[in-house]
Design a protein around this motif. Structure first.
Motif, PDB file in Angstrom:
ATOM      1  N   UNK A 191      18.106  -6.651   2.178  1.00 27.27           N
ATOM      2  CA  UNK A 191      17.156  -6.794   1.085  1.00 27.27           C
ATOM      3  C   UNK A 191      17.089  -5.461   0.349  1.00 27.27           C
ATOM      4  N   UNK A 192      17.050  -5.525  -0.969  1.00 31.24           N
ATOM      5  CA  UNK A 192      16.874  -4.335  -1.794  1.00 31.24           C
ATOM      6  C   UNK A 192      15.526  -4.422  -2.485  1.00 31.24           C
ATOM      7  N   UNK A 247       9.355  -9.635   3.882  1.00 32.45           N
ATOM      8  CA  UNK A 247       8.215  -9.095   3.144  1.00 32.45           C
ATOM      9  C   UNK A 247       8.360  -7.582   2.970  1.00 32.45           C
ATOM     10  N   UNK A 248       7.736  -7.083   1.926  1.00 30.45           N
ATOM     11  CA  UNK A 248       7.665  -5.637   1.682  1.00 30.45           C
ATOM     12  C   UNK A 248       6.203  -5.225   1.563  1.00 30.45           C
ATOM     13  N   UNK A 249       5.900  -4.088   2.198  1.00 26.78           N
ATOM     14  CA  UNK A 249       4.555  -3.539   2.195  1.00 26.78           C
ATOM     15  C   UNK A 249       4.611  -2.076   1.762  1.00 26.78           C
ATOM     16  N   UNK A 250       3.462  -1.615   1.272  1.00 23.70           N
ATOM     17  CA  UNK A 250       3.296  -0.208   0.932  1.00 23.70           C
ATOM     18  C   UNK A 250       2.229   0.360   1.855  1.00 23.70           C
ATOM     19  N   UNK A 269       6.810 -11.114  -1.092  1.00 19.22           N
ATOM     20  CA  UNK A 269       7.429 -11.959  -0.079  1.00 19.22           C
ATOM     21  C   UNK A 269       8.563 -12.722  -0.741  1.00 19.22           C
ATOM     22  N   UNK A 270       9.709 -12.772  -0.095  1.00 19.81           N
ATOM     23  CA  UNK A 270      10.843 -13.515  -0.648  1.00 19.81           C
ATOM     24  C   UNK A 270      11.364 -14.463   0.423  1.00 19.81           C
ATOM     25  N   UNK A 326       7.513  -0.337   3.623  1.00 14.71           N
ATOM     26  CA  UNK A 326       7.933  -0.990   4.857  1.00 14.71           C
ATOM     27  C   UNK A 326       8.546  -2.349   4.559  1.00 14.71           C
ATOM     28  N   UNK A 327       9.679  -2.590   5.171  1.00 13.77           N
ATOM     29  CA  UNK A 327      10.340  -3.891   5.116  1.00 13.77           C
ATOM     30  C   UNK A 327       9.975  -4.632   6.396  1.00 13.77           C
TER      31      UNK A 327
END
Lengths: 114, 117
Positions: free
Chosen positions: B73-74, B34-37, B49-50, B89-90
């Motif tokens: 992950x990019x 997941x990636x967050x801001x 989310x991948x 944030x990863x």
């Protein structure tokens, strides 16, 4: 509409005191979490509750005790506060299952121990 | 123990360019990522989310790739804007208790992105 709320937003206290932080979510989620973000901005899981049952209990001092009176609430009680407890504490919630289970975070509680 | 690294603490980019943030991990095989801001003084906000069987995911100007072989992950922001300035944030995402469908996130330290007008 506030999805995940925490109180208080700021907490300043003396070493040795006991304090509590409250968290409530109105998203109908089954799982709630507590995170600690230190001065270096590193966000680390502390606890997780699923339907009022403790699921994750990372290595944190036993001075920290989470309490979940119901699915919508997860409070954090801290005994005998120490200088190193100063940080921002975030509450979060998520749904369960293999579908999208992203976490929704509260605004944070900045705890300063003097 | 598992380790997650985001390529740099800070990244400056000119407005209109594509920002690329990198997340590498070791000793782990997450089912999701997941990636967050996170903006200053606020809680993280979910972005994407991948799943491990997905190579790429898009949402508006955002794109995430997930290479489980490279353990990387990019995260791309195309046509970046000053409003995109934040810490990204990863998070590795793994099942804690399958019976309850409970997951745990392990966050990287984040990359602070500054988009310069």
């Amino acid at each position: 509409d506030t999805a995940v709320s925490q109180t208080p937003k700021y907490l300043v206290t003396q070493m040795g005191n006991d304090k509590s932080i409250k968290c409530e979510q109105n998203l109908g989620h089954d799982t709630m979490y507590w995170y600690k973000q230190d001065s270096k901005k590193f966000l680390k899981i502390m606890f997780s509750y699923n339907n009022k049952e403790l699921i994750i209990n990372e290595t944190v001092p036993n001075r920290f005790s989470p309490k979940s009176p119901d699915k919508a609430h997860l409070n954090l009680h801290i005994n005998s506060l120490e200088l190193g407890d100063s940080a921002v504490y975030f509450c979060a919630s998520s749904s369960t299952g293999q579908g999208d289970h992203e976490q929704f975070f509260g605004p944070g509680t900045r705890l300063t121990v003097l | 123990s598992q380790k997650i690294e985001q390529n740099s603490e800070a990244l400056n980019i000119q407005e209109g360019k594509t920002a690329t943030l990198t997340c590498n991990y070791t000793n782990y095989s997450p089912a999701y990522l997941q990636w967050y801001r996170q903006d200053p003084g606020r809680g993280p906000v979910f972005l994407l989310l991948i799943r491990e069987n997905e190579k790429e995911k898009r949402k508006e100007r955002l794109k995430v790739t997930f290479d489980t072989t490279l353990k990387q992950s990019l995260f791309h922001i195309t046509a970046s804007q000053p409003a995109d300035s934040a810490t990204y944030l990863c998070a590795l995402d793994w099942v804690v208790w399958a019976g309850a469908g409970s997951y745990q996130l392990t966050f990287g330290k984040g990359t602070k992105l500054s988009v310069i007008p």
